[in-house]
Structure formats: C-alpha cells, structure tokens
Write a protein that holds these residues in place. Sequence first.
Motif, PDB file in Angstrom:
ATOM      1  N   GLN A   2       0.845  -1.185   0.000  1.00  0.00           N
ATOM      2  CA  GLN A   2       0.000   0.000   0.000  1.00  0.00           C
ATOM      3  C   GLN A   2       0.879   1.232   0.000  1.00  0.00           C
ATOM      4  OE1 GLN A   2      -3.149  -0.472   2.701  1.00  0.00           O
ATOM      5  NE2 GLN A   2      -3.643   1.679   2.819  1.00  0.00           N
ATOM      6  N   TYR A  14      -7.857   6.008   6.821  1.00  0.00           N
ATOM      7  CA  TYR A  14      -8.093   4.917   5.861  1.00  0.00           C
ATOM      8  C   TYR A  14      -9.563   4.917   5.445  1.00  0.00           C
ATOM      9  CZ  TYR A  14      -3.513   3.217   7.261  1.00  0.00           C
ATOM     10  OH  TYR A  14      -2.173   3.112   7.507  1.00  0.00           O
ATOM     11  N   ALA A  15     -10.461   4.963   6.404  1.00  0.00           N
ATOM     12  CA  ALA A  15     -11.895   4.976   6.098  1.00  0.00           C
ATOM     13  C   ALA A  15     -12.286   6.262   5.378  1.00  0.00           C
ATOM     14  CB  ALA A  15     -12.709   4.813   7.378  1.00  0.00           C
ATOM     15  N   LEU A  19      -9.683   3.704   1.871  1.00  0.00           N
ATOM     16  CA  LEU A  19      -8.552   2.779   1.759  1.00  0.00           C
ATOM     17  C   LEU A  19      -8.687   1.657   2.780  1.00  0.00           C
ATOM     18  CD1 LEU A  19      -5.713   5.474   1.656  1.00  0.00           C
ATOM     19  CD2 LEU A  19      -6.683   4.225  -0.298  1.00  0.00           C
ATOM     20  N   ASP A  20      -8.181   0.504   2.438  1.00  0.00           N
ATOM     21  CA  ASP A  20      -8.120  -0.587   3.403  1.00  0.00           C
ATOM     22  C   ASP A  20      -6.964  -0.335   4.361  1.00  0.00           C
ATOM     23  OD1 ASP A  20     -10.220  -2.018   2.229  1.00  0.00           O
ATOM     24  OD2 ASP A  20      -8.852  -3.023   0.832  1.00  0.00           O
ATOM     25  N   SER A  21      -7.151  -0.694   5.624  1.00  0.00           N
ATOM     26  CA  SER A  21      -6.037  -0.642   6.571  1.00  0.00           C
ATOM     27  C   SER A  21      -4.996  -1.659   6.117  1.00  0.00           C
ATOM     28  CB  SER A  21      -6.516  -1.001   7.973  1.00  0.00           C
ATOM     29  OG  SER A  21      -7.414  -0.041   8.451  1.00  0.00           O
ATOM     30  N   GLN A  23      -2.842  -4.735   5.743  1.00  0.00           N
ATOM     31  CA  GLN A  23      -3.001  -6.102   6.220  1.00  0.00           C
ATOM     32  C   GLN A  23      -1.796  -6.521   7.044  1.00  0.00           C
ATOM     33  OE1 GLN A  23      -3.933  -8.887   3.139  1.00  0.00           O
ATOM     34  NE2 GLN A  23      -5.984  -8.102   2.894  1.00  0.00           N
TER      35      GLN A  23
END
Length: 94
Positions: A2, A14-15, A19-21, A23
């Motif tokens: 990312q 992120y939210a 975006l996804d946090s 992994q």
Amino acid sequence: SQSAYFGPRMQWAYAAFGLDSPQGLPPWWHPGVSFAIKEEKEYLTAWMNHRFGTLVFLKNDFTYMTQEFLSMIGSRYEIDQSFPNLTILKARGI
C-alpha cells in the motif's frame, strides 16, 4: 503493498479516503494496547515489508513509536514539515 501509512490518531484516514487498513498490522500503533508488547518486533518487520511510499502523521506526533521504529523510519524516509498540521514522510529513492 500500500502506498500510504497513517500514524497515531490518524488511523481514521483509511476509512475517510476509502482505503483498506494495511493487512497484517494492528489497527493503530500502541504496544500493549492494540497488540502485545512481545509482538512488536514481528509487527515492525511486517510494517517494513509493506514498503509504504508515504507516511502521514499529525504534526510531529510519533506517540507510542519506539526508538527502534523511529530509527527505522528516519533511515528510510525524508521528512517534509511544510504543512502546518501534518508531518509527511516520503520514501527515499522515490
């Protein structure tokens, strides 16, 4: 990997940006609270393996980050303090 990592008190970004946090990392960085202190080295390795291009922090807010973590960041990123409320770090060599 990312491209962006959001530091302490910025994990909501992120939210906010859809975006996804990242992994394999805790939802926020707080040894002893969001993960066991004994797991920190494992998370530091996972963090480094993400090879984030940009780090975003509230101005000079590196709360809960150990000296080892800060040294790792300092050796891999260049700091930009030109924003009034943010500290931005860009990966060296990009």
